[in-house]
Design a protein around this motif. Structure first.
Motif, mmCIF file in Angstrom:
data_model
loop_
_atom_site.group_PDB
_atom_site.id
_atom_site.type_symbol
_atom_site.label_atom_id
_atom_site.label_comp_id
_atom_site.label_asym_id
_atom_site.label_seq_id
_atom_site.Cartn_x
_atom_site.Cartn_y
_atom_site.Cartn_z
ATOM 1 N N HIS A 150 9.175 21.183 30.638
ATOM 2 C CA HIS A 150 8.978 19.735 30.573
ATOM 3 C C HIS A 150 7.749 19.456 29.723
ATOM 4 O O HIS A 150 6.627 19.810 30.120
ATOM 5 N N PRO A 151 7.919 18.863 28.550
ATOM 6 C CA PRO A 151 6.792 18.607 27.663
ATOM 7 C C PRO A 151 5.677 17.832 28.363
ATOM 8 O O PRO A 151 5.939 16.938 29.173
ATOM 9 N N GLY A 152 4.452 18.199 28.058
ATOM 10 C CA GLY A 152 3.302 17.523 28.661
ATOM 11 C C GLY A 152 2.850 18.119 29.973
ATOM 12 O O GLY A 152 1.927 17.592 30.610
ATOM 13 N N SER A 153 3.482 19.212 30.409
ATOM 14 C CA SER A 153 3.095 19.842 31.673
ATOM 15 C C SER A 153 1.691 20.445 31.561
ATOM 16 O O SER A 153 1.220 20.765 30.472
ATOM 17 N N PRO A 154 1.019 20.617 32.715
ATOM 18 C CA PRO A 154 -0.252 21.352 32.695
ATOM 19 C C PRO A 154 -0.040 22.757 32.139
ATOM 20 O O PRO A 154 1.081 23.284 32.150
#
Length: 307
Positions: A60-64
């Motif tokens: 999932h793009p933008g994940s930590p």
């Protein structure tokens, strides 16, 4: 190993390896590393303090992110795996994921810190402090040996010193940080082991000291009337060695010593030296520092010199 060799070629020291913060050698090393990051499937950039940063998105793009890496600067006349191994190994890990078309539940970021050693500006860990949001603004006023400030050097490198705070990460952006590193010591080799796991990190206390005695002619001043700053410093060095040798995991080093005026036929009237004491426990380190300083004060008082 080939990539460590390639990075080692970018050095200001002929026949050796020296690469300092915000130098043209570092710019060349960054260019190599950023290219390797992109070739491994990452987006790559320099951040506001000059760290080389590559990001491999998670499912999932933008994940930590899990952050991997090490530093790309060196001490003077360095080894070619110190720092660099941790960066190129992390890139290779991402390359393996990318080749397998595998995405993890979190992102991976690979970072090549631009300054850990503090060689140029006598201020260590500049770039990891910036990433942690703990770089004090006055650090930008630090000067190198040529009188160039960190602020000026950033501008010369194409970075904006007014924007260095943008390198800071928020706690929620980073899940964890892990670093592969050479041991820099003989223990694994002596034990016949290929790898070890870090169980603690040494804190360090560093002092610069000066002993003032009285210079005199080597041939005419009797031994009983001497105030020899170097003889006092020698005893201080041995006192540090003895104190730090009494405890496991406590280490002490005198790495610099200068006798003045520095002539073969003159009793040294002044000595400048340093010490570095390290331990995994702050309390033990602090106690050792206090003991060493007290020992040195006693030695200098007995020898009629000033510390």
């Amino acid at each position: 190993m080939e990539r460590c060799d390639a990075l080692a070629r970018h050095s200001e020291l002929a026949g050796g390896l020296t690469r300092v913060f915000l130098s043209r050698e570092q710019a060349a090393a960054n260019e190599l590393v950023l290219g390797w990051m992109r070739g491994a499937g990452m987006s790559a950039r320099l951040d506001a303090i000059g760290n080389a940063v590559g990001r491999y998105e998670g499912a999932h793009p933008g994940s930590p992110c899990l952050m991997l890496g090490s530093h790309l600067d060196t001490v003077r006349d360095a080894g070619k795996y110190d720092g660099m191994l941790g960066v190129v190994a992390a890139i290779e890990c991402v390359h393996a994921l990318h080749a397998a078309r595998r995405r993890l539940p979190f992102a991976i970021e690979v970072i090549g810190f631009a300054d850990e050693e503090g060689v140029r500006f006598s201020s260590t860990l500049i770039c990891s402090r910036a990433l942690a949001g703990r770089l004090h603004p006055e650090t930008l006023d630090a000067l190198d040996k040529d009188g160039i400030s960190l602020r000026e050097a950033l501008r010369g490198f194409g970075l904006d010193p007014a924007r260095v705070a943008q390198a800071a990460r928020q706690p929620g952006e980073v899940l964890a940080y892990a670093e592969l590193h050479i041991e820099q010591g003989p223990v694994l080799e002596a034990e016949g082991l290929p790898v070890g796991v870090v169980s603690a990190i040494n804190g360090a206390t560093r002092y610069a000291l000066e002993i003032e005695g009285r210079a005199g002619h080597a041939g005419t001043v009797p031994m009983r009337l001497r105030q020899d700053a170097l003889a006092a410093a020698a005893e201080c060095v041995l006192a540090l060695e003895a104190r730090c040798g009494r405890e496991a995991d406590l280490v002490g080093t005198v790495g610099k010593l200068e006798a003045l005026p520095g002539a073969i036929n003159v009793i040294p009237g002044r000595v400048r030296f340093t010490f570095d004491i390290r331990a995994p426990s702050d309390a033990r380190r602090g106690a050792a520092v206090n003991d060493v300083l007290a020992d040195m004060e006693r030695i200098c008082a007995r020898r009629n010199v000033a510390l």
